[in-house]
Design a protein around this motif. Sequence first.
Motif, PDB file in Angstrom:
ATOM      1  N   UNK A  32       0.820  -1.224   0.000  1.00 31.89           N
ATOM      2  CA  UNK A  32       0.000   0.000   0.000  1.00 31.89           C
ATOM      3  C   UNK A  32       0.852   1.272   0.000  1.00 31.89           C
ATOM      4  N   UNK A  33       2.012   1.215   0.676  1.00 31.00           N
ATOM      5  CA  UNK A  33       2.860   2.419   0.721  1.00 31.00           C
ATOM      6  C   UNK A  33       3.387   2.752  -0.659  1.00 31.00           C
ATOM      7  N   UNK A  34       3.651   1.709  -1.474  1.00 31.00           N
ATOM      8  CA  UNK A  34       4.077   1.985  -2.850  1.00 31.00           C
ATOM      9  C   UNK A  34       2.909   2.544  -3.657  1.00 31.00           C
ATOM     10  N   UNK A  85      -1.366   8.996   5.572  1.00 28.05           N
ATOM     11  CA  UNK A  85      -1.659   7.573   5.347  1.00 28.05           C
ATOM     12  C   UNK A  85      -0.406   6.733   5.540  1.00 28.05           C
ATOM     13  N   UNK A  86       0.707   7.183   4.973  1.00 24.56           N
ATOM     14  CA  UNK A  86       1.952   6.410   5.109  1.00 24.56           C
ATOM     15  C   UNK A  86       2.339   6.311   6.582  1.00 24.56           C
TER      16      UNK A  86
ATOM     17  N   UNK B  20     -12.264  -2.055  -7.167  1.00 24.88           N
ATOM     18  CA  UNK B  20     -11.592  -3.314  -6.805  1.00 24.88           C
ATOM     19  C   UNK B  20     -10.666  -3.083  -5.624  1.00 24.88           C
ATOM     20  N   UNK B  21      -9.937  -1.950  -5.649  1.00 27.21           N
ATOM     21  CA  UNK B  21      -9.021  -1.652  -4.527  1.00 27.21           C
ATOM     22  C   UNK B  21      -9.810  -1.468  -3.238  1.00 27.21           C
ATOM     23  N   UNK B  22     -10.953  -0.802  -3.331  1.00 28.92           N
ATOM     24  CA  UNK B  22     -11.722  -0.501  -2.118  1.00 28.92           C
ATOM     25  C   UNK B  22     -12.410  -1.734  -1.564  1.00 28.92           C
ATOM     26  N   UNK B  32      -6.009   3.473   0.340  1.00 28.96           N
ATOM     27  CA  UNK B  32      -5.393   4.058  -0.849  1.00 28.96           C
ATOM     28  C   UNK B  32      -6.416   4.117  -1.982  1.00 28.96           C
ATOM     29  N   UNK B  33      -7.212   3.048  -2.113  1.00 30.05           N
ATOM     30  CA  UNK B  33      -8.261   3.057  -3.132  1.00 30.05           C
ATOM     31  C   UNK B  33      -9.268   4.158  -2.901  1.00 30.05           C
ATOM     32  N   UNK B  34      -9.611   4.398  -1.630  1.00 34.29           N
ATOM     33  CA  UNK B  34     -10.577   5.457  -1.313  1.00 34.29           C
ATOM     34  C   UNK B  34     -10.022   6.820  -1.701  1.00 34.29           C
ATOM     35  N   UNK B  35      -8.743   7.038  -1.401  1.00 35.28           N
ATOM     36  CA  UNK B  35      -8.159   8.349  -1.701  1.00 35.28           C
ATOM     37  C   UNK B  35      -8.089   8.586  -3.208  1.00 35.28           C
TER      38      UNK B  35
END
Lengths: 117, 83
Positions: A32-34, A85-86, B20-22, B32-35
């Motif tokens: 996720x960090x990438x 987030x990170x 798909x990410x969410x 990350x998908x939400x953002x």
Amino acid sequence: MSASSIIEAVMLVMVAVSCWLGVLGMWRMREPTQALHYLSLPATVGAFALTAAVFLKNGSNQASWKTLLITFILLGINSVVTHASARAFRARELGHWRPREGDPIEFVEDSSETEQS
Amino acid sequence: MNWWLWAGIAVASCLIPCADMCLRGSPERRLVGLEMTSIIITLAMVIFTIAFERIPFIDLPLTLAIMSFGGALVFARFLEHHL
């Protein structure tokens, strides 16, 4: 087709391409960090290209200036949210976010702390 | 159909991988998908506002851009401690 509508079309293609590149990059990354890095592609390139296209189409009116405002908001927000987030991912993994010995990043001693100790 | 509608459809279709990410994976991946989803929707709303010549509707993506900031930070905070 006039020159400005051609440039407008090119800008719109840039918006679509930058969005797709960012989304596919985010989707393919394992960590996720990438994946966080790829948020910046649509938030910067896409937003600025869209602002240029709106200015070309509408000239200087309400929609153009608000699109420019949206671009600056996305620019500012994206960096803060990515950092938050990170940091949350790291704190969730380690229980804290502070650097540790052996971390692959350079740890710069805070000069005020060294003077006190 | 004009260039703006095609661009709007292209950008809006980016929401499929975002969904798909969410919907799958670890909580971090979902955040990350939400953002990314909020950024993509903001851009798509601007494009459709211009495509359909509804200029007053430009306030919607402006509001979403500001509100998505708070939402993402709250989720990040929850992810850090409570989830």
